[in-house]
Write an enzyme that holds these catalytic residues in place. Structure first.
Site, short mmCIF file in Angstrom:
data_model
loop_
_atom_site.label_atom_id
_atom_site.label_comp_id
_atom_site.label_asym_id
_atom_site.label_seq_id
_atom_site.Cartn_x
_atom_site.Cartn_y
_atom_site.Cartn_z
N LYS A 13 0.83 -1.21 0.00
CA LYS A 13 0.00 0.00 0.00
C LYS A 13 0.87 1.26 0.00
O LYS A 13 2.06 1.22 0.35
CB LYS A 13 -0.94 0.00 1.22
CG LYS A 13 -0.17 -0.03 2.56
CD LYS A 13 0.21 1.31 3.12
CE LYS A 13 1.59 1.46 3.60
NZ LYS A 13 2.23 1.32 4.76
N SER A 137 8.19 -11.69 -2.22
CA SER A 137 7.50 -10.42 -2.41
C SER A 137 8.21 -9.58 -3.45
O SER A 137 9.43 -9.64 -3.59
CB SER A 137 7.47 -9.67 -1.08
OG SER A 137 6.67 -8.53 -1.20
N ALA A 143 10.21 -0.56 3.85
CA ALA A 143 10.38 0.69 3.09
C ALA A 143 9.11 1.52 3.07
O ALA A 143 9.00 2.47 2.29
CB ALA A 143 10.84 0.38 1.67
N GLY A 146 4.18 -1.30 3.19
CA GLY A 146 3.29 -2.31 3.76
C GLY A 146 3.71 -3.74 3.48
O GLY A 146 2.84 -4.62 3.37
N SER A 147 5.03 -3.99 3.41
CA SER A 147 5.46 -5.38 3.16
C SER A 147 5.01 -6.30 4.29
O SER A 147 4.56 -7.42 4.04
CB SER A 147 6.99 -5.46 2.97
OG SER A 147 7.66 -5.20 4.19
N GLU A 198 0.37 -8.51 12.12
CA GLU A 198 0.98 -7.17 12.17
C GLU A 198 1.39 -6.81 13.59
O GLU A 198 2.43 -6.21 13.82
CB GLU A 198 -0.02 -6.13 11.64
CG GLU A 198 -0.03 -5.98 10.15
CD GLU A 198 1.17 -5.16 9.65
OE1 GLU A 198 2.26 -5.75 9.45
OE2 GLU A 198 1.02 -3.95 9.43
N ASP A 209 -2.77 -0.89 7.23
CA ASP A 209 -2.00 -1.60 6.20
C ASP A 209 -2.65 -2.94 5.87
O ASP A 209 -2.80 -3.30 4.69
CB ASP A 209 -0.55 -1.83 6.65
CG ASP A 209 0.23 -0.53 6.75
OD1 ASP A 209 -0.37 0.54 6.53
OD2 ASP A 209 1.44 -0.58 7.04
N1 LIG Z 1 9.12 -10.80 1.81
C1 LIG Z 1 9.17 -10.96 3.12
N2 LIG Z 1 9.55 -12.16 3.64
C2 LIG Z 1 9.58 -12.32 4.97
N3 LIG Z 1 9.28 -11.36 5.89
C3 LIG Z 1 8.91 -10.16 5.44
C4 LIG Z 1 8.84 -9.89 4.03
N4 LIG Z 1 8.42 -8.62 3.88
C5 LIG Z 1 8.27 -8.11 5.13
N5 LIG Z 1 8.56 -9.03 6.07
C6 LIG Z 1 8.49 -8.84 7.54
O1 LIG Z 1 8.04 -7.50 7.77
C7 LIG Z 1 9.07 -6.73 8.43
C8 LIG Z 1 9.11 -5.34 7.81
O2 LIG Z 1 7.95 -4.70 8.20
P1 LIG Z 1 7.88 -3.18 8.59
O3 LIG Z 1 6.50 -2.97 9.10
O4 LIG Z 1 9.01 -2.78 9.46
O5 LIG Z 1 8.06 -2.44 7.18
P2 LIG Z 1 7.03 -2.29 5.97
O6 LIG Z 1 5.81 -3.05 6.30
O7 LIG Z 1 7.74 -2.63 4.72
O8 LIG Z 1 6.73 -0.72 5.98
P3 LIG Z 1 5.45 0.07 6.61
O9 LIG Z 1 5.02 -0.69 7.81
O10 LIG Z 1 5.97 1.44 6.95
O11 LIG Z 1 4.46 0.12 5.51
C9 LIG Z 1 10.35 -7.50 8.22
O12 LIG Z 1 11.18 -7.30 9.36
C10 LIG Z 1 9.87 -8.95 8.17
O13 LIG Z 1 9.69 -9.43 9.47
C1 LIG Z 2 3.30 4.39 10.81
C2 LIG Z 2 1.98 3.73 10.50
O1 LIG Z 2 0.94 4.70 10.69
C3 LIG Z 2 1.88 3.29 9.05
C4 LIG Z 2 2.85 2.22 8.63
O2 LIG Z 2 2.58 1.88 7.29
C5 LIG Z 2 1.79 2.57 11.45
C6 LIG Z 2 0.38 2.00 11.40
O3 LIG Z 2 -0.55 2.68 11.04
O4 LIG Z 2 0.25 0.84 11.81
MG LIG Z 3 4.70 -2.70 8.09
#
Ligand SMILES: Nc1ncnc2c1ncn2[C@@H]1O[C@H](COP(=O)(O)OP(=O)(O)OP(=O)(O)O)[C@@H](O)[C@H]1O
Ligand SMILES: C[C@@](O)(CCO)CC(=O)[O-]
Ligand SMILES: [Mg+2]
Length: 439
Positions: A13, A137, A143, A146-147, A198, A209
């Site tokens: 997202k 993925s 980054a 929303g991974s 999450e 997310d």
């Molecule tokens: N392809 C993947 N394989 C395994 N684990 C993953 C993968 N992608 C994400 N993760 C898990 O999600 C964590 C990253 O999530 P994090 O919420 O910190 O960042 P994000 O979801 O990319 O960004 P945001 O939450 O700001 O949108 C990693 O530490 C890992 O545990």
């Molecule tokens: C920083 C935040 O607002 C967005 C992360 O994608 C955390 C959340 O809503 O869970």
């Molecule tokens: Mg995240």
């Protein structure tokens, strides 16, 4: 209950307005992106029938647990009259998981493994046959796209399918339009389980997310307190926005950024609360603008939207969640007068979005991309508002393709480079294989 093999997929997202404030009950607006996570579930061969295996090649993790040795006794009893899981994690189960099962893993690997084990133990049973769950993925990890939520939604969907908590999507009947009650109930359940995933990954998620990763499209989301249902307004006529999505490639963890804002709020409540309220108020303004009929989306409308992007970023800077690299991206876009830029997601690194002025010549956008490339940043092409969680089963008609994309997705045991990512999107991308079904 379905049998393996099958594939599930969920999108990442982009948060357009309202990150961080959304954790504190303010509204936020987000849309699904075309980058996605894929999870393949396969049945283990006879000699591995007593283990469950997790393959997370993107974070360099492959691990098997003996199914019987998992802490089944710590799993909370489900109340028979509620279908949805509770929104809090069970402390005893979390302690049992963290005690020995995942202690040797890195923080990046550990949170994902805990999310898997938590959902596996809650949704499956000790007599399930041995399975392997492999995740890949095309989203950059950590980054801001929303991974974690797309992984959580994939895990929740696969385990709900395996345990029979949800059935594969029903074909929409005539007169159903976009809506099918059984499918909607399935998405809600997958979303609720993914929220717990999450929670395992970043402690205090707002739920926006996983809501976007499961439902897809674009939403206005607001977390409610005291057990009231969260608000999730689908924004159907989302106007086409010209956005550039740039990854600063500065790694960070959402859990840390969210905890930093919590500390700021605790230390300076009189300063921090108005900032969060300001973000909430500007998001409400943006919501009204984004709902305007197409005919009213003129230059003045666009100007207001850009202003709100700028103010939102300024308030996020005040919360301490920007990063010099994100500021470098913003400055490059400002210097070339391309539009307004804000960080997206949890910040501290990760991605920024630039809302591009409609009248900007392509040559200036090209120059921006070149400058960003020179800094080692990555520009993503993605479209907004696509499908949410979906699944694909092998059939006679897609058998040949099934093997091809299985190979493409899961034989590359290294971190994704851009080439791989584009390749995977093209080969496996939702829309390019017949047979994907969405709840
Ligand atoms: N392809 C993947 N394989 C395994 N684990 C993953 C993968 N992608 C994400 N993760 C898990 O999600 C964590 C990253 O999530 P994090 O919420 O910190 O960042 P994000 O979801 O990319 O960004 P945001 O939450 O700001 O949108 C990693 O530490 C890992 O545990
Ligand atoms: C920083 C935040 O607002 C967005 C992360 O994608 C955390 C959340 O809503 O869970
Ligand atoms: Mg995240």
């Amino acid at each position: 209950m379905v049998s393996a093999p099958f594939l599930v997929s969920a999108p990442g997202k982009v948060i357009l307005f309202g990150e961080h404030a959304v954790v504190y009950g303010k509204p936020a607006i987000a849309a699904a992106v075309s980058l996605r996570t894929f999870l393949l579930t396969t049945r283990n061969a006879a000699e591995f029938s007593d283990v469950v295996t997790l393959e997370f090649p993107d974070v360099d993790l492959q691990y098997s647990w003996k199914i019987q040795s998992l802490p089944w006794n710590a799993v909370p009893k489900r109340s028979i009259d509620t279908v949805r899981p509770p929104s809090e994690l069970n402390t005893a189960l979390m302690e049992a998981l963290e005690r020995g099962l995942v202690a040797h893993l890195s923080p990046l690997q550990r949170s994902a493994a805990v999310a898997f084990l938590y959902l596996y133990l809650c949704l499956c049973s000790a007599d399930m046959p041995g399975m392997t769950l492999s995740v890949r993925s095309t989203l950059p990890i950590g980054a801001g796209l929303g991974s974690s939520a797309s992984v959580s939604v994939c895990l929740a969907a696969a385990l709900c399918l395996l345990s029979g908590e949800v059935s594969p999507p029903e074909k929409k009947g005539e007169g159903d339009g976009d809506f099918n009650a059984a499918n909607y109930a399935s998405i809600e359940l997958i979303d609720a389980w993914a929220f717990l995933g999450e929670r395992c990954i970043h402690g205090n998620p707002s739920g926006i997310d996983n809501a976007v990763a499961s439902h897809g499209g674009a939403v206005m989301y607001q977390r409610m307190s005291k057990g009231n249902p969260n608000v999730r307004e689908a924004m159907r006529n989302f106007p086409p926005l010209k956005l550039i999505l740039i990854d600063s490639r500065q790694p960070r963890r959402t859990a840390v950024q969210v905890a930093n804002v919590a500390t700021l709020l605790q230390n300076y409540p009189l300063v921090t609360e108005p900032i969060l309220n300001g973000i909430g108020a500007l998001t409400s303004q943006a919501y009204k603008l984004l709902l305007m009929p197409k005919g009213k989306c003129d230059d003045a409308w666009e100007e207001q939207l850009r202003e709100l992007v700028r103010v939102n970023h300024g308030l996020l800077v005040a919360l301490g969640v920007s990063h010099p690299k994100l500021e470098a991206i913003r400055m490059a876009a400002d210097e070339l007068e391309i539009g307004e830029t804000k960080l997206t997601g949890a910040g501290g690194g990760g991605c920024a979005i630039t809302l591009v002025r409609r009248d900007v010549e392509e040559s200036r956008i090209f120059e921006l991309k070149q400058r960003l490339d020179g800094h080692g940043f990555e520009v993503y092409e993605t479209s907004l508002g696509g499908f949410g969680v979906g699944c694909l089963f092998p059939t006679n008609s897609n058998a040949a393709e099934w093997e091809e994309w299985e190979e493409k997705l899961f034989s590359l045991h290294h971190m994704l480079g851009l080439g791989d990512r584009e390749d995977i999107q093209k080969t496996v991308g939702v829309g390019s294989i017949d047979g994907w079904e969405f709840w």
